[in-house]
Scaffold this motif. Structure first.
Motif, PDB file in Angstrom:
ATOM      1  N   ASP A 169       0.812  -1.219   0.000  1.00  0.00           N
ATOM      2  CA  ASP A 169       0.000   0.000   0.000  1.00  0.00           C
ATOM      3  C   ASP A 169       0.849   1.274   0.000  1.00  0.00           C
ATOM      4  OD1 ASP A 169      -2.325  -1.473   0.000  1.00  0.00           O
ATOM      5  OD2 ASP A 169      -2.463  -1.536   2.195  1.00  0.00           O
ATOM      6  N   ASN A 170       2.118   1.152   0.383  1.00  0.00           N
ATOM      7  CA  ASN A 170       3.020   2.314   0.416  1.00  0.00           C
ATOM      8  C   ASN A 170       3.941   2.362  -0.804  1.00  0.00           C
ATOM      9  OD1 ASN A 170       2.112   3.256   3.011  1.00  0.00           O
ATOM     10  ND2 ASN A 170       3.277   1.565   3.936  1.00  0.00           N
ATOM     11  N   ASP A 205      15.294  -8.927  -8.443  1.00  0.00           N
ATOM     12  CA  ASP A 205      16.520  -8.124  -8.474  1.00  0.00           C
ATOM     13  C   ASP A 205      16.149  -6.665  -8.690  1.00  0.00           C
ATOM     14  OD1 ASP A 205      18.528 -10.316  -8.398  1.00  0.00           O
ATOM     15  OD2 ASP A 205      17.568 -10.885 -10.285  1.00  0.00           O
ATOM     16  N   PHE A 206      16.852  -5.770  -8.014  1.00  0.00           N
ATOM     17  CA  PHE A 206      16.571  -4.338  -8.149  1.00  0.00           C
ATOM     18  C   PHE A 206      17.859  -3.546  -7.931  1.00  0.00           C
ATOM     19  CE2 PHE A 206      15.954  -5.528  -3.731  1.00  0.00           C
ATOM     20  CZ  PHE A 206      16.664  -4.547  -3.042  1.00  0.00           C
ATOM     21  N   VAL A 207      17.807  -2.264  -8.266  1.00  0.00           N
ATOM     22  CA  VAL A 207      18.933  -1.366  -8.017  1.00  0.00           C
ATOM     23  C   VAL A 207      18.428  -0.140  -7.272  1.00  0.00           C
ATOM     24  CG1 VAL A 207      20.333  -2.096  -9.989  1.00  0.00           C
ATOM     25  CG2 VAL A 207      18.637  -0.271 -10.295  1.00  0.00           C
ATOM     26  N   ASN A 208      19.348   0.491  -6.542  1.00  0.00           N
ATOM     27  CA  ASN A 208      19.008   1.723  -5.844  1.00  0.00           C
ATOM     28  C   ASN A 208      19.083   2.894  -6.810  1.00  0.00           C
ATOM     29  OD1 ASN A 208      19.929   4.288  -4.137  1.00  0.00           O
ATOM     30  ND2 ASN A 208      18.883   2.905  -2.732  1.00  0.00           N
ATOM     31  N   VAL A 209      18.265   3.882  -6.597  1.00  0.00           N
ATOM     32  CA  VAL A 209      18.196   5.029  -7.501  1.00  0.00           C
ATOM     33  C   VAL A 209      19.527   5.771  -7.607  1.00  0.00           C
ATOM     34  CG1 VAL A 209      17.461   6.682  -5.729  1.00  0.00           C
ATOM     35  CG2 VAL A 209      16.729   7.010  -8.118  1.00  0.00           C
ATOM     36  N   HIS A 210      20.396   5.624  -6.590  1.00  0.00           N
ATOM     37  CA  HIS A 210      21.684   6.320  -6.599  1.00  0.00           C
ATOM     38  C   HIS A 210      22.850   5.440  -7.061  1.00  0.00           C
ATOM     39  CE1 HIS A 210      19.756   9.704  -4.705  1.00  0.00           C
ATOM     40  NE2 HIS A 210      19.379   8.975  -3.677  1.00  0.00           N
ATOM     41  N   ASP A 211      22.575   4.180  -7.411  1.00  0.00           N
ATOM     42  CA  ASP A 211      23.635   3.303  -7.903  1.00  0.00           C
ATOM     43  C   ASP A 211      24.210   3.854  -9.202  1.00  0.00           C
ATOM     44  OD1 ASP A 211      23.303   1.599  -5.813  1.00  0.00           O
ATOM     45  OD2 ASP A 211      22.194   0.067  -6.922  1.00  0.00           O
ATOM     46  N   ASN A 212      25.529   3.670  -9.397  1.00  0.00           N
ATOM     47  CA  ASN A 212      26.111   4.135 -10.660  1.00  0.00           C
ATOM     48  C   ASN A 212      25.771   3.154 -11.779  1.00  0.00           C
ATOM     49  OD1 ASN A 212      28.258   2.075 -10.967  1.00  0.00           O
ATOM     50  ND2 ASN A 212      29.171   3.057  -9.181  1.00  0.00           N
ATOM     51  N   LEU A 213      25.969   3.596 -12.999  1.00  0.00           N
ATOM     52  CA  LEU A 213      25.532   2.817 -14.157  1.00  0.00           C
ATOM     53  C   LEU A 213      26.339   1.540 -14.335  1.00  0.00           C
ATOM     54  CD1 LEU A 213      24.736   5.642 -16.730  1.00  0.00           C
ATOM     55  CD2 LEU A 213      23.227   4.489 -15.109  1.00  0.00           C
ATOM     56  N   ASP A 214      27.585   1.526 -13.870  1.00  0.00           N
ATOM     57  CA  ASP A 214      28.380   0.296 -13.948  1.00  0.00           C
ATOM     58  C   ASP A 214      27.732  -0.805 -13.117  1.00  0.00           C
ATOM     59  OD1 ASP A 214      30.251   1.327 -15.640  1.00  0.00           O
ATOM     60  OD2 ASP A 214      31.639   1.941 -14.063  1.00  0.00           O
ATOM     61  N   GLU A 215      27.261  -0.450 -11.924  1.00  0.00           N
ATOM     62  CA  GLU A 215      26.604  -1.428 -11.052  1.00  0.00           C
ATOM     63  C   GLU A 215      25.323  -1.945 -11.701  1.00  0.00           C
ATOM     64  OE1 GLU A 215      27.288  -0.338  -6.518  1.00  0.00           O
ATOM     65  OE2 GLU A 215      26.749   1.456  -7.646  1.00  0.00           O
ATOM     66  N   VAL A 216      24.582  -1.037 -12.332  1.00  0.00           N
ATOM     67  CA  VAL A 216      23.326  -1.432 -12.978  1.00  0.00           C
ATOM     68  C   VAL A 216      23.597  -2.380 -14.146  1.00  0.00           C
ATOM     69  CG1 VAL A 216      21.286  -0.626 -14.216  1.00  0.00           C
ATOM     70  CG2 VAL A 216      22.206   0.727 -12.326  1.00  0.00           C
ATOM     71  N   VAL A 246      14.552   1.416  -6.972  1.00  0.00           N
ATOM     72  CA  VAL A 246      13.904   1.790  -5.715  1.00  0.00           C
ATOM     73  C   VAL A 246      14.734   2.842  -4.996  1.00  0.00           C
ATOM     74  CG1 VAL A 246      12.908  -0.514  -5.470  1.00  0.00           C
ATOM     75  CG2 VAL A 246      15.093   0.002  -4.369  1.00  0.00           C
ATOM     76  N   ASP A 247      14.101   3.528  -4.039  1.00  0.00           N
ATOM     77  CA  ASP A 247      14.851   4.493  -3.222  1.00  0.00           C
ATOM     78  C   ASP A 247      15.377   3.789  -1.970  1.00  0.00           C
ATOM     79  OD1 ASP A 247      12.734   4.217  -1.468  1.00  0.00           O
ATOM     80  OD2 ASP A 247      11.930   6.228  -1.800  1.00  0.00           O
ATOM     81  N   ASN A 248      15.934   4.557  -1.045  1.00  0.00           N
ATOM     82  CA  ASN A 248      16.537   3.966   0.157  1.00  0.00           C
ATOM     83  C   ASN A 248      15.526   3.252   1.051  1.00  0.00           C
ATOM     84  OD1 ASN A 248      19.047   4.930  -0.624  1.00  0.00           O
ATOM     85  ND2 ASN A 248      18.809   6.854   0.491  1.00  0.00           N
ATOM     86  N   ASP A 249      14.246   3.571   0.882  1.00  0.00           N
ATOM     87  CA  ASP A 249      13.200   2.934   1.676  1.00  0.00           C
ATOM     88  C   ASP A 249      12.546   1.762   0.949  1.00  0.00           C
ATOM     89  OD1 ASP A 249      13.489   4.723   3.842  1.00  0.00           O
ATOM     90  OD2 ASP A 249      12.310   6.238   2.763  1.00  0.00           O
TER      91      ASP A 249
END
Length: 449
Positions: free
Chosen positions: A178-179, A209-220, A235-238
């Motif tokens: 719901d959030n 599998d997911f990535v954080n919004v602040h991950d660099n493109l190499d990690e993605v 996703v964000d930090n939450d």
């Protein structure tokens, strides 16, 4: 049959534009793929490019703009009004729209955004523009299909139909609470064979599998490559689901990085193309060429220091190019392997273990080559000491060059510097200098000069 640009095709387009035969131009491009249109526009004069972009429907030209050469796109956007750019942007997904808007000045950005009628689209673009362009947030698109874990299968299908209208390609169906926190993904097969009254929470797959919004493109790119993903949620930090990154965007990133690394390896300090101006090409090439010049001067000074060695053993002089070339070649080989491994996230373990492995490898290669060189020099010169001095020097030079070629890219990577810089003239020049110095020092020691 593959698409091919011919001189007749370009001449036909040019003559139609000169004759203002708009119907013929529209008919020509009507069934053509946007990537083929972009390829044609790259071959036309700038005025003709603008003419065609303004003539064709925005639904087609918006995709064409994304495929155009960056310089041509930038010039084209400068010749379009804010309203015309807004019409193009409205046809694009949020990530591509943000890319277009991001190339404009702040004043033009505000003007274009004010002309876009879809307020939600504007909000998405502004959100994406706030992220670093080299982060997952700067690459992601907001368009995706997501369903609530508390919905029934029936409601899920209805909602998916509505959402899919806004998504160009549906790669995955994401499940949120719901959030809007990412919970997992939904299999189409499970959706089709499950009762319409079943809750999504009972059938979704929690592993995603997911990535954080602040991950660099190499990690993605590494994560998508490793797990063979066509799309990955962001996703964000939450853990809130913000968007997704698709494989086509990652392919573009990988290509751009490969082009950049190739140019660094070739000794180019900035991104250039073959048809750039002479001044731009000079600025890109000159710094590394100057480094090579300094390296040559350094080698000259070293040889001057060992002038007496040359006088008594002139044959050493004739093997100097061989020693320098071997040092440069081994260094480039070693650094290229490490840089490739770093790019693919395949380099594991400590630096010390890597250096030990490279030292053993270089020693083995050096010994094999030295045996051959020893026999040649002995046969040619007839002096065992001279042959021994040159062949031992070759082994030492190869070992040192391998260690430098391994250590430098690892060190640069640890310091956050692109290690690709270590595969070009930097390694070649440094190894040339060290190679010549080691060569004469060992030769002088063995020959007792």
């Amino acid at each position: 049959m593959s698409f091919e640009i011919t001189s007749e095709l370009l001449a036909n387009i040019t003559s139609s534009i000169e004759a203002s035969n708009d119907k013929a131009i529209v008919a020509l491009f009507e069934e053509m793929h946007y990537a083929d249109i972009a390829e044609i526009l790259d071959e036309l004069s700038f005025d003709n490019v603008v003419y065609i972009i303004k003539l064709l429907d925005s639904e087609k030209t918006s995709a064409v703009l994304m495929e155009l050469d960056e310089d041509i796109r930038e010039k084209t956007l400068q010749n379009l009004s804010a309203k015309e750019i807004a019409e193009e942007v409205e046809e694009l997904d949020s990530d591509d729209a943000a890319d277009i808007i991001g190339e404009l000045s702040q004043e033009r950005q505000d003007a274009v955004l004010s002309q876009i009628e879809d307020e939600e689209h504007v909000k998405e673009i502004e959100e994406l523009l706030a992220y670093d362009e080299d982060s997952a947030g700067g690459l992601m698109a907001k368009e995706l299909v997501k369903v609530n874990e508390n919905w029934t299968v029936l409601k899920c299908v209805r909602e998916m139909r509505a959402q899919a209208e806004e998504v160009t390609r549906v790669h995955s169906i994401y499940v949120v609470d719901d959030n809007d926190k990412l919970k997992g993904r939904l299999s189409l097969k499970d959706l089709l064979i499950t009762s319409t009254k079943t809750a999504i929470s009972e059938v979704y797959i929690p592993k995603v599998d997911f990535v954080n919004v602040h991950d660099n493109l190499d990690e993605v790119s590494n994560k998508m490559r490793k797990y063979d993903l066509e799309a990955i949620p962001v996703v964000d930090n939450d853990g809130i689901l913000l968007g997704r990154i698709t494989i086509d965007d990652i392919v573009d990133v990988i290509k751009e990085e490969a082009d950049k690394d190739y140019q660094l390896a070739a000794g180019l300090t900035q991104d250039v193309e073959a048809d750039d101006s002479i001044l731009q090409l000079t600025k890109a090439r000159l710094p590394w060429l100057f480094l090579g010049l300094l390296g040559g001067v350094g080698a000259f000074l070293i040889m001057v220091l060992f002038e007496n060695t040359f006088d008594e053993n002139a044959v050493l002089f004739f093997f100097t190019p061989l020693i320098a070339a071997m040092a440069g070649n081994v260094g480039v080989q070693s650094s290229a392997i490490i840089v490739q491994g770093l790019a693919n996230d395949d380099v594991k373990g400590s630096i010390n273990s890597r250096l030990i492995k490279e030292m053993l490898l270089a020693a083995l290669n050096g010994l094999v080559l030295a045996v051959f060189l020893f026999g040649f020099v002995w046969f040619y010169e007839g002096k065992v000491n001279t042959a021994l001095a040159i062949s031992v020097s070759l082994v030492a030079v190869i070992i040192v060059a391998g260690l430098i070629g391994t250590f430098v890219p690892l060190f640069l990577n640890k310091r956050g510097i692109d290690p690709a810089i270590a595969t070009g003239p930097f390694i070649t020049t440094s190894n040339d200098i060290f190679g010549i110095l080691i060569y004469f020092m060992i030769a002088k020691l063995i020959l007792g000069i």
